[in-house]
Design a protein around this motif. Structure first.
Motif, PDB file in Angstrom:
ATOM      1  N   ILE A 365      88.532 -10.271  23.389  1.00 24.93           N
ATOM      2  CA  ILE A 365      87.347 -10.222  22.513  1.00 24.93           C
ATOM      3  C   ILE A 365      87.300 -11.473  21.647  1.00 24.93           C
ATOM      4  O   ILE A 365      86.231 -12.081  21.454  1.00 24.93           O
ATOM      5  N   LEU A 366      88.459 -11.871  21.116  1.00 25.09           N
ATOM      6  CA  LEU A 366      88.530 -13.112  20.335  1.00 25.09           C
ATOM      7  C   LEU A 366      88.102 -14.301  21.193  1.00 25.09           C
ATOM      8  O   LEU A 366      87.387 -15.198  20.722  1.00 25.09           O
ATOM      9  N   GLY A 367      88.525 -14.307  22.452  1.00 17.62           N
ATOM     10  CA  GLY A 367      88.141 -15.384  23.365  1.00 17.62           C
ATOM     11  C   GLY A 367      86.635 -15.454  23.560  1.00 17.62           C
ATOM     12  O   GLY A 367      86.047 -16.546  23.592  1.00 17.62           O
ATOM     13  N   ILE A 368      85.993 -14.308  23.679  1.00 16.31           N
ATOM     14  CA  ILE A 368      84.528 -14.265  23.844  1.00 16.31           C
ATOM     15  C   ILE A 368      83.846 -14.814  22.594  1.00 16.31           C
ATOM     16  O   ILE A 368      82.869 -15.576  22.679  1.00 16.31           O
ATOM     17  N   ILE A 369      84.361 -14.454  21.411  1.00 17.39           N
ATOM     18  CA  ILE A 369      83.788 -14.954  20.147  1.00 17.39           C
ATOM     19  C   ILE A 369      83.932 -16.472  20.058  1.00 17.39           C
ATOM     20  O   ILE A 369      82.979 -17.187  19.686  1.00 17.39           O
ATOM     21  N   ILE A 370      85.117 -16.988  20.399  1.00 19.22           N
ATOM     22  CA  ILE A 370      85.347 -18.439  20.376  1.00 19.22           C
ATOM     23  C   ILE A 370      84.415 -19.135  21.342  1.00 19.22           C
ATOM     24  O   ILE A 370      83.831 -20.182  21.034  1.00 19.22           O
ATOM     25  N   LEU A 371      84.246 -18.553  22.516  1.00 18.11           N
ATOM     26  CA  LEU A 371      83.385 -19.143  23.541  1.00 18.11           C
ATOM     27  C   LEU A 371      81.935 -19.204  23.078  1.00 18.11           C
ATOM     28  O   LEU A 371      81.263 -20.226  23.236  1.00 18.11           O
ATOM     29  N   ILE A 372      81.428 -18.114  22.496  1.00 14.04           N
ATOM     30  CA  ILE A 372      80.022 -18.035  22.109  1.00 14.04           C
ATOM     31  C   ILE A 372      79.720 -18.917  20.898  1.00 14.04           C
ATOM     32  O   ILE A 372      78.749 -19.686  20.892  1.00 14.04           O
ATOM     33  N   PHE A 373      80.560 -18.816  19.877  1.00 17.07           N
ATOM     34  CA  PHE A 373      80.242 -19.471  18.610  1.00 17.07           C
ATOM     35  C   PHE A 373      80.970 -20.801  18.384  1.00 17.07           C
ATOM     36  O   PHE A 373      80.559 -21.594  17.540  1.00 17.07           O
ATOM     37  N   GLY A 374      82.038 -21.041  19.131  1.00 17.38           N
ATOM     38  CA  GLY A 374      82.794 -22.261  18.900  1.00 17.38           C
ATOM     39  C   GLY A 374      82.630 -23.331  19.958  1.00 17.38           C
ATOM     40  O   GLY A 374      82.553 -24.520  19.648  1.00 17.38           O
ATOM     41  N   MET A 375      82.550 -22.914  21.217  1.00 18.35           N
ATOM     42  CA  MET A 375      82.548 -23.870  22.324  1.00 18.35           C
ATOM     43  C   MET A 375      81.160 -24.454  22.541  1.00 18.35           C
ATOM     44  O   MET A 375      80.183 -23.724  22.649  1.00 18.35           O
ATOM     45  N   VAL A 376      81.100 -25.771  22.630  1.00 18.16           N
ATOM     46  CA  VAL A 376      79.861 -26.471  22.964  1.00 18.16           C
ATOM     47  C   VAL A 376      80.061 -27.181  24.295  1.00 18.16           C
ATOM     48  O   VAL A 376      80.990 -27.979  24.439  1.00 18.16           O
ATOM     49  N   ASP A 377      79.211 -26.871  25.264  1.00 17.59           N
ATOM     50  CA  ASP A 377      79.338 -27.479  26.588  1.00 17.59           C
ATOM     51  C   ASP A 377      78.683 -28.857  26.554  1.00 17.59           C
ATOM     52  O   ASP A 377      77.464 -28.978  26.542  1.00 17.59           O
ATOM     53  N   LYS A 378      79.506 -29.890  26.542  1.00 15.30           N
ATOM     54  CA  LYS A 378      78.994 -31.261  26.404  1.00 15.30           C
ATOM     55  C   LYS A 378      78.419 -31.828  27.694  1.00 15.30           C
ATOM     56  O   LYS A 378      77.700 -32.817  27.683  1.00 15.30           O
ATOM     57  N   ASP A 379      78.758 -31.223  28.805  1.00 13.91           N
ATOM     58  CA  ASP A 379      78.308 -31.745  30.088  1.00 13.91           C
ATOM     59  C   ASP A 379      76.892 -31.256  30.351  1.00 13.91           C
ATOM     60  O   ASP A 379      76.655 -30.303  31.075  1.00 13.91           O
ATOM     61  N   GLN A 380      75.900 -31.931  29.771  1.00 17.79           N
ATOM     62  CA  GLN A 380      74.530 -31.443  29.809  1.00 17.79           C
ATOM     63  C   GLN A 380      73.963 -31.382  31.227  1.00 17.79           C
ATOM     64  O   GLN A 380      73.125 -30.536  31.542  1.00 17.79           O
ATOM     65  N   LYS A 381      74.435 -32.248  32.091  1.00  9.25           N
ATOM     66  CA  LYS A 381      73.952 -32.235  33.465  1.00  9.25           C
ATOM     67  C   LYS A 381      74.391 -30.981  34.201  1.00  9.25           C
ATOM     68  O   LYS A 381      73.814 -30.618  35.216  1.00  9.25           O
ATOM     69  N   ASP A 382      75.433 -30.349  33.674  1.00  7.45           N
ATOM     70  CA  ASP A 382      75.999 -29.182  34.352  1.00  7.45           C
ATOM     71  C   ASP A 382      75.611 -27.896  33.656  1.00  7.45           C
ATOM     72  O   ASP A 382      76.276 -26.899  33.759  1.00  7.45           O
ATOM     73  N   SER A 383      74.522 -27.912  32.896  1.00  6.79           N
ATOM     74  CA  SER A 383      74.099 -26.729  32.172  1.00  6.79           C
ATOM     75  C   SER A 383      72.590 -26.572  32.259  1.00  6.79           C
ATOM     76  O   SER A 383      71.841 -27.542  32.245  1.00  6.79           O
ATOM     77  N   LEU A 384      72.137 -25.331  32.365  1.00  8.47           N
ATOM     78  CA  LEU A 384      70.694 -25.087  32.379  1.00  8.47           C
ATOM     79  C   LEU A 384      70.109 -25.198  30.975  1.00  8.47           C
ATOM     80  O   LEU A 384      68.936 -25.426  30.806  1.00  8.47           O
ATOM     81  N   VAL A 385      70.957 -25.003  29.981  1.00 10.86           N
ATOM     82  CA  VAL A 385      70.519 -25.043  28.593  1.00 10.86           C
ATOM     83  C   VAL A 385      71.225 -26.205  27.892  1.00 10.86           C
ATOM     84  O   VAL A 385      72.434 -26.252  27.863  1.00 10.86           O
ATOM     85  N   LEU A 386      70.464 -27.140  27.315  1.00 10.16           N
ATOM     86  CA  LEU A 386      71.063 -28.231  26.560  1.00 10.16           C
ATOM     87  C   LEU A 386      71.412 -27.712  25.173  1.00 10.16           C
ATOM     88  O   LEU A 386      70.560 -27.269  24.439  1.00 10.16           O
ATOM     89  N   GLU A 387      72.705 -27.784  24.842  1.00 10.23           N
ATOM     90  CA  GLU A 387      73.132 -27.171  23.581  1.00 10.23           C
ATOM     91  C   GLU A 387      73.239 -28.233  22.489  1.00 10.23           C
ATOM     92  O   GLU A 387      73.691 -29.336  22.741  1.00 10.23           O
TER      93      GLU A 387
END
Length: 387
Positions: A365-387
């Motif tokens: 559960i902690l991992g899911i929270i870190i993923l949602i609120f902490g992790m930013v996917d910098k590889d914009q070409k590899d994402s449907l959503v630019l974060e």
């Protein structure tokens, strides 16, 4: 295929150790404490190897370094067959772990450097799927070969993987040998903690810790719990093979979803699936549920591992990618060491299975929270959503 096969060898070595430990326990009259040290010493070596060879790959070229790592753990397996006591065995396994730990981040950077966009994510996950094939190979050796010829001759057979370095030398492209000989380890480590990468380094380190804590804690200890509850099936050849085969569709589905969903979303789904699988695995009351939940856990846990491998290298530029992957995975190895020991200690003081499962569920559960609120996917070409 070239890198995937090297990955297969790595997995087969790790898997074989789990089959060898009961044999050396009996041969050398070892207690549970000593067996725990045998298990953890390889992990300690992998922590060292991940950082060291991740850095050396950035400095001297990935192709050169992956050949060296393969030679280290291949030759170490040859020496392992000559050991006569547990101290010698542990020393050799520590050296083996350095090679094993170094090979994985270097192999990851080679794939990450060779592709881009959605294809890079798919290729990284597909390469990681060779881990399951390595476990299948190790299972076949352990159940069909080892009872006849013994563990020593079996590890000698695995040492022939040193010859595979000739294949790597011939077939890996020249760009995998790009060098940055001015790179300094202290500077490289400071760069992954610089402002631009600090957030990614923290989040990835925590995610790798949680994934490895969960995987090694569950797969090394909970089968023993089920054995005590009368489910002897978990030590059978068929069960071991089925668990390994169940990993493959988990990898393949994750690879298929790359580009359909963001990597963060796919990893969230797999972490939730791991929670469900873990709950069913720990509360199973009959053989069918044990087997079903084991497959579910195998499907989602290893799939999540593959997705995290696809996510990690894209957070760092090519100049420090090896160091970034090596460092974050070495933090994960701490979780791989703590997990089994924490579960073993909890069982020794008679904590309930429900309490032990809180470790896994809470960490996921902690991992899911870190993923949602902490992790930013910098590889914009590899994402449907630019974060």
């Amino acid at each position: 295929m070239v890198i995937g096969t090297a990955w297969l060898f790595d997995a087969a070595d790790v898997a074989l150790l789990s089959f060898i430990m009961p044999l050396i326990k009996k041969e050398w009259f070892l207690n549970d404490n000593q067996i725990g040290l045998v298990s953890s010493i390889t992990t300690v070596g992998m922590m060292v190897g991940a950082i060291l060879f991740g850095y050396l790959a950035d400095k001297f070229g990935k192709k050169n370094i992956i050949i060296i790592t393969l030679l280290i753990f291949s030759i170490s397996n040859l020496v392992l067959a000559l050991t006569t006591n547990v101290s010698q065995f542990m020393l050799v396994r520590f050296i083996t772990g350095i090679g094993l730990g170094g090979e994985l981040p270097v192999a990851t950077t080679i794939i990450a450097d060779s592709f881009s966009g959605h294809k890079r994510s798919k290729m990284l996950i597909l390469v990681d799927s060779f881990w399951a094939i390595g476990w299948i190979v190790a299972s076949l050796l352990a159940f069909l070969f080892m009872p006849i010829y013994g563990w020593r001759f079996t590890v000698i057979v695995t040492s022939v993987m040193a010859l595979y370095t000739l294949v790597i030398r011939r077939h890996l492209p020249a760009q995998t040998n790009i060098k940055n000989e001015k790179l300094n380890l202290r500077i490289a480590l400071s760069q992954i903690w610089a402002k631009d990468f600090r957030r990614a380094t923290i989040c990835l380190s925590l995610l790798w810790f949680i994934i490895m804590f969960t995987y090694y804690g569950m797969f090394l200890w909970l089968p023993s719990v089920l054995i005590k509850r009368g489910f002897s099936v978990v030590h059978s050849f068929g069960y071991t093979l089925l668990m390994s085969f169940a990993q493959l569709p988990g990898y393949f589905l994750a690879a298929y979803l790359m580009g359909k969903l963001t990597r963060k979303k796919v990893l969230e789904i797999y972490l939730v699936g791991t929670i469900i699988g873990a709950f069913l695995f720990g509360t199973a009351q009959n053989t069918f549920l044990v087997v079903f939940s084991s497959c579910l856990l195998s499907f989602f846990t290893l799939g999540a591992w593959g997705i995290l491998i696809a996510l990690t290298p894209t957070q760092y530029p090519i100049e420090i990618r090896g160091v970034g992957i090596g460092f974050t995975q070495s933090i994960g190895r701490i979780g791989a060491t703590i997990g089994p020991y924490l579960i073993g200690f909890s069982l020794s003081i008679n904590l309930s299975i429900a309490t032990i499962f809180f470790y896994f569920v809470g960490s996921l559960i902690l991992g899911i929270i870190i993923l949602i609120f902490g992790m930013v996917d910098k590889d914009q070409k590899d994402s449907l959503v630019l974060e």
